[in-house]
Design a protein around this motif. Structure first.
Motif, short mmCIF file in Angstrom:
data_model
loop_
_atom_site.label_atom_id
_atom_site.label_comp_id
_atom_site.label_asym_id
_atom_site.label_seq_id
_atom_site.Cartn_x
_atom_site.Cartn_y
_atom_site.Cartn_z
N LYS A 112 55.19 23.63 84.03
CA LYS A 112 54.26 24.68 83.91
C LYS A 112 53.15 24.49 84.67
O LYS A 112 52.84 23.07 84.94
N ALA A 113 52.28 25.18 85.21
CA ALA A 113 51.06 25.30 85.64
C ALA A 113 49.82 25.60 84.62
O ALA A 113 50.05 26.61 84.22
N SER A 114 48.89 24.88 84.52
CA SER A 114 47.75 25.19 83.38
C SER A 114 46.53 24.92 84.36
O SER A 114 46.31 24.16 84.99
N VAL A 115 45.62 25.98 84.25
CA VAL A 115 44.30 25.87 84.56
C VAL A 115 43.38 26.28 83.64
O VAL A 115 43.05 27.08 82.87
N ILE A 116 42.27 25.43 83.78
CA ILE A 116 41.21 25.52 82.77
C ILE A 116 39.86 25.53 83.70
O ILE A 116 39.71 24.75 84.85
N VAL A 117 38.90 26.25 83.22
CA VAL A 117 37.43 26.19 83.82
C VAL A 117 36.72 26.04 82.73
O VAL A 117 36.57 26.82 82.01
N PRO A 118 35.97 24.79 82.79
CA PRO A 118 35.11 24.37 81.85
C PRO A 118 33.87 25.04 81.49
O PRO A 118 32.90 24.65 81.67
N HIS A 119 33.91 26.57 81.42
CA HIS A 119 32.77 27.47 81.44
C HIS A 119 32.67 28.22 80.25
O HIS A 119 33.61 28.92 79.76
N GLY A 120 31.63 28.31 79.62
CA GLY A 120 31.31 29.21 78.61
C GLY A 120 31.61 30.50 78.78
O GLY A 120 31.63 30.89 79.99
N MET A 121 31.87 31.37 77.94
CA MET A 121 32.39 32.86 78.22
C MET A 121 31.49 33.58 77.19
O MET A 121 31.54 33.59 75.85
N SER A 122 30.42 34.64 77.93
CA SER A 122 29.70 35.64 77.15
C SER A 122 29.65 36.70 77.96
O SER A 122 30.10 36.89 79.44
N ASP A 123 29.33 37.85 77.50
CA ASP A 123 29.41 39.15 78.16
C ASP A 123 28.26 39.03 79.34
O ASP A 123 28.57 40.08 80.15
N ASP A 124 27.32 38.37 79.32
CA ASP A 124 26.36 38.11 80.49
C ASP A 124 27.02 37.11 81.55
O ASP A 124 26.46 37.28 82.63
N HIS A 125 27.51 36.35 81.27
CA HIS A 125 27.95 35.15 82.12
C HIS A 125 29.22 34.68 81.75
O HIS A 125 29.48 33.82 80.87
N TYR A 126 30.54 34.89 82.73
CA TYR A 126 31.55 34.52 82.21
C TYR A 126 32.72 34.27 83.42
O TYR A 126 32.13 34.66 84.68
N ILE A 127 33.72 33.72 83.27
CA ILE A 127 34.64 33.60 84.53
C ILE A 127 35.50 35.17 84.23
O ILE A 127 36.18 35.27 83.39
N GLU A 128 35.40 35.74 85.51
CA GLU A 128 35.93 36.84 85.57
C GLU A 128 37.40 36.89 86.02
O GLU A 128 38.41 37.47 85.48
N PHE A 129 37.67 35.97 86.84
CA PHE A 129 39.25 35.88 87.28
C PHE A 129 39.54 34.30 87.55
O PHE A 129 38.66 33.48 87.64
N VAL A 130 40.74 34.00 87.01
CA VAL A 130 41.47 32.78 87.26
C VAL A 130 42.42 32.96 87.86
O VAL A 130 43.46 33.63 87.34
N TYR A 131 43.03 32.40 89.20
CA TYR A 131 44.08 32.45 89.68
C TYR A 131 44.62 31.55 90.67
O TYR A 131 43.97 30.48 90.75
N LEU A 132 46.10 31.45 90.82
CA LEU A 132 46.65 30.41 91.69
C LEU A 132 47.22 31.04 92.91
O LEU A 132 47.94 31.96 92.82
N LYS A 133 47.22 30.36 93.98
CA LYS A 133 47.65 30.84 95.12
C LYS A 133 48.75 29.65 95.53
O LYS A 133 48.45 28.38 95.41
N ASN A 134 49.68 30.21 96.33
CA ASN A 134 50.88 28.89 96.66
C ASN A 134 50.53 28.44 97.90
O ASN A 134 49.43 28.86 98.38
N ALA A 135 51.39 27.78 98.51
CA ALA A 135 51.31 27.22 99.89
C ALA A 135 51.15 28.33 100.93
O ALA A 135 50.47 27.91 102.16
N ALA A 136 51.63 29.49 101.17
CA ALA A 136 51.39 30.58 101.81
C ALA A 136 50.12 31.51 101.69
O ALA A 136 49.67 32.22 102.30
N GLY A 137 49.37 30.97 100.52
CA GLY A 137 48.11 31.58 100.47
C GLY A 137 48.37 32.98 99.67
O GLY A 137 47.34 33.80 99.50
#
Length: 137
Positions: free
Chosen positions: A60-85
Motif C-alpha cells: 500500500k501507498a500512504s501519503v501524509i501532508v503535515p498541514h493543519g486543516m481549517s476552512d480558511d487554510h487547507y490542503i485541497e488535493f493530495v494525489y499520486l502520479k505513476n512513472a508515466a505521469g
C-alpha cells in the motif's frame, strides 16, 4: 469528509466521479508552478508543512501532508502520479467537511502495478507541492 478516488474504488459523499476530480486537478495544475523543498519559490520556510510524504509498505501507498486543516487554510488535493505521469489515486478535501480532518492524507490500497509513485499536494494558500518519488519494490 475526504473524497477518495482511485482506479480501484470511488468512495465519497456526495457523489463525484473520478473524472470530476481529475478535471479539477488538471485545472489547478494548469495555473500553478510545482514547488519542492529544493525550489519553494516565494514560500521558502513553508516546505515542512506542505511537502507530501509518501511511504510504501505491505503493498500500500500512504501519503501524509503535515498541514493543519481549517476552512480558511487547507490542503485541497493530495494525489499520486505513476512513472508515466498519470494520476493513479487522489483525495479531495472541501470547505465544510474538514472538521474531523487533522491533515491532508491519501491511501492507495494496491501498488502492485506501479514501478514508482510521486506524491503531490495542493494548499489553497501556498500552492502545489511535490514530494520525493519512491520506487515500488
Amino acid at each position: 469528509a475526504a473524497r477518495t478516488v482511485s482506479r480501484q474504488t470511488v468512495t465519497h459523499q456526495p457523489p463525484q466521479t473520478m473524472a470530476d476530480v481529475l478535471e479539477k486537478i488538471a485545472a489547478m495544475e494548469a495555473s500553478n508552478t510545482v514547488l519542492t523543498p529544493a525550489e519553494p519559490g516565494q514560500w521558502a520556510g513553508k516546505e515542512g508543512k506542505h511537502t507530501p510524504q509518501l511511504t510504501i509498505a505491505d503493498g500500500k501507498a500512504s501519503v501524509i501532508v503535515p498541514h493543519g486543516m481549517s476552512d480558511d487554510h487547507y490542503i485541497e488535493f493530495v494525489y499520486l502520479k505513476n512513472a508515466a505521469g498519470e494520476i493513479v489515486a487522489a483525495n479531495m478535501f472541501e470547505v465544510g467537511s474538514l472538521k474531523d480532518v487533522k491533515q491532508g492524507n491519501l491511501t492507495m490500497d494496491s501498488v502492485e502495478d506501479q514501478t514508482e509513485l510521486t506524491p503531490f499536494a495542493y494548499c489553497n494558500d501556498h500552492g502545489l507541492w511535490k514530494g520525493d518519488t519512491v520506487a515500488v519494490a
